[in-house]
Scaffold this motif. Structure first.
Motif, PDB file in Angstrom:
ATOM      1  N   TYR A  48      -0.724  -7.697  -3.198  1.00  0.00           N
ATOM      2  CA  TYR A  48      -2.101  -7.889  -2.735  1.00  0.00           C
ATOM      3  C   TYR A  48      -2.141  -8.430  -1.310  1.00  0.00           C
ATOM      4  O   TYR A  48      -2.940  -7.995  -0.490  1.00  0.00           O
ATOM      5  CB  TYR A  48      -2.851  -8.843  -3.667  1.00  0.00           C
ATOM      6  CG  TYR A  48      -3.184  -8.239  -5.008  1.00  0.00           C
ATOM      7  CD1 TYR A  48      -4.052  -7.164  -5.111  1.00  0.00           C
ATOM      8  CD2 TYR A  48      -2.634  -8.741  -6.171  1.00  0.00           C
ATOM      9  CE1 TYR A  48      -4.365  -6.607  -6.334  1.00  0.00           C
ATOM     10  CE2 TYR A  48      -2.936  -8.207  -7.397  1.00  0.00           C
ATOM     11  CZ  TYR A  48      -3.800  -7.123  -7.468  1.00  0.00           C
ATOM     12  OH  TYR A  48      -4.105  -6.581  -8.693  1.00  0.00           O
ATOM     13  N   ILE A  49      -1.283  -9.383  -1.011  1.00  0.00           N
ATOM     14  CA  ILE A  49      -1.292  -9.990   0.322  1.00  0.00           C
ATOM     15  C   ILE A  49      -0.822  -9.001   1.378  1.00  0.00           C
ATOM     16  O   ILE A  49      -1.416  -8.885   2.453  1.00  0.00           O
ATOM     17  CB  ILE A  49      -0.455 -11.283   0.323  1.00  0.00           C
ATOM     18  CG1 ILE A  49      -1.144 -12.319  -0.561  1.00  0.00           C
ATOM     19  CG2 ILE A  49      -0.260 -11.809   1.740  1.00  0.00           C
ATOM     20  CD1 ILE A  49      -0.359 -13.582  -0.776  1.00  0.00           C
ATOM     21  N   VAL A  50       0.231  -8.263   1.097  1.00  0.00           N
ATOM     22  CA  VAL A  50       0.737  -7.278   2.060  1.00  0.00           C
ATOM     23  C   VAL A  50      -0.294  -6.162   2.260  1.00  0.00           C
ATOM     24  O   VAL A  50      -0.520  -5.716   3.397  1.00  0.00           O
ATOM     25  CB  VAL A  50       2.109  -6.724   1.601  1.00  0.00           C
ATOM     26  CG1 VAL A  50       2.527  -5.530   2.435  1.00  0.00           C
ATOM     27  CG2 VAL A  50       3.164  -7.817   1.695  1.00  0.00           C
ATOM     28  N   LEU A  51      -0.935  -5.707   1.191  1.00  0.00           N
ATOM     29  CA  LEU A  51      -1.975  -4.688   1.336  1.00  0.00           C
ATOM     30  C   LEU A  51      -3.152  -5.199   2.169  1.00  0.00           C
ATOM     31  O   LEU A  51      -3.687  -4.464   3.006  1.00  0.00           O
ATOM     32  CB  LEU A  51      -2.475  -4.228  -0.039  1.00  0.00           C
ATOM     33  CG  LEU A  51      -1.556  -3.294  -0.803  1.00  0.00           C
ATOM     34  CD1 LEU A  51      -2.130  -3.013  -2.195  1.00  0.00           C
ATOM     35  CD2 LEU A  51      -1.335  -2.005  -0.057  1.00  0.00           C
ATOM     36  N   ALA A  52      -3.537  -6.453   1.969  1.00  0.00           N
ATOM     37  CA  ALA A  52      -4.619  -7.029   2.772  1.00  0.00           C
ATOM     38  C   ALA A  52      -4.212  -7.097   4.238  1.00  0.00           C
ATOM     39  O   ALA A  52      -5.022  -6.800   5.137  1.00  0.00           O
ATOM     40  CB  ALA A  52      -4.971  -8.415   2.256  1.00  0.00           C
ATOM     41  N   PHE A  53      -2.973  -7.457   4.519  1.00  0.00           N
ATOM     42  CA  PHE A  53      -2.484  -7.505   5.894  1.00  0.00           C
ATOM     43  C   PHE A  53      -2.493  -6.121   6.531  1.00  0.00           C
ATOM     44  O   PHE A  53      -2.937  -5.941   7.668  1.00  0.00           O
ATOM     45  CB  PHE A  53      -1.071  -8.095   5.926  1.00  0.00           C
ATOM     46  CG  PHE A  53      -0.471  -8.138   7.287  1.00  0.00           C
ATOM     47  CD1 PHE A  53      -0.877  -9.084   8.210  1.00  0.00           C
ATOM     48  CD2 PHE A  53       0.501  -7.230   7.656  1.00  0.00           C
ATOM     49  CE1 PHE A  53      -0.325  -9.127   9.473  1.00  0.00           C
ATOM     50  CE2 PHE A  53       1.049  -7.259   8.918  1.00  0.00           C
ATOM     51  CZ  PHE A  53       0.642  -8.211   9.836  1.00  0.00           C
ATOM     52  N   ILE A  54      -2.024  -5.114   5.797  1.00  0.00           N
ATOM     53  CA  ILE A  54      -1.976  -3.745   6.328  1.00  0.00           C
ATOM     54  C   ILE A  54      -3.387  -3.218   6.563  1.00  0.00           C
ATOM     55  O   ILE A  54      -3.674  -2.632   7.619  1.00  0.00           O
ATOM     56  CB  ILE A  54      -1.180  -2.821   5.383  1.00  0.00           C
ATOM     57  CG1 ILE A  54       0.302  -3.205   5.426  1.00  0.00           C
ATOM     58  CG2 ILE A  54      -1.362  -1.353   5.746  1.00  0.00           C
ATOM     59  CD1 ILE A  54       1.148  -2.519   4.383  1.00  0.00           C
ATOM     60  N   LEU A  55      -4.285  -3.426   5.597  1.00  0.00           N
ATOM     61  CA  LEU A  55      -5.667  -2.969   5.768  1.00  0.00           C
ATOM     62  C   LEU A  55      -6.348  -3.670   6.944  1.00  0.00           C
ATOM     63  O   LEU A  55      -7.082  -3.040   7.716  1.00  0.00           O
ATOM     64  CB  LEU A  55      -6.471  -3.192   4.491  1.00  0.00           C
ATOM     65  CG  LEU A  55      -6.180  -2.219   3.361  1.00  0.00           C
ATOM     66  CD1 LEU A  55      -6.907  -2.653   2.087  1.00  0.00           C
ATOM     67  CD2 LEU A  55      -6.578  -0.813   3.736  1.00  0.00           C
TER      68      LEU A  55
END
Length: 99
Positions: A48-55
């Motif tokens: 979730y955190i990595v996806l939020a960073f990428i988005l």
């Protein structure tokens, strides 16, 4: 000098990739998110955190591109207007010399 920039860019990229992998390996506890009565699947917290960073990064690049495009269009319009004024000034100068 160009090769030094490339080597530094590759090193920074590798450090970020290693830090991301370490973060993902150390945060494996599963969790699910809930928002407005909707619940997400149970995935590791790091996903979730990595996806939020990428988005967030993609959104930032997109907004930057929009702002840059808008400013380029504004610059093009003002450049055309400046050329028009320069032609008008040259025309008035030639009329003043003749008259």
């Amino acid at each position: 000098m160009l090769w030094l920039k490339r080597v530094l860019l590759i090193l920074v990229f590798l450090l970020v990739a290693l830090a991301t992998m370490d973060f993902m390996l150390e945060n494996q506890q599963t969790t699910s998110l809930q928002f407005l009565e909707m619940q997400s699947p149970a995935w590791p917290l790091s996903i979730y955190i990595v996806l939020a960073f990428i988005l967030g990064s993609v959104l930032g690049v997109f907004v930057g591109w929009l702002i840059t495009t808008r400013l380029r269009l504004k610059l093009m319009v003002q450049s055309n207007e400046l050329n028009r004024y320069r032609k008008e000034i040259d025309k008035l100068r030639t009329q003043a010399v003749k008259g």
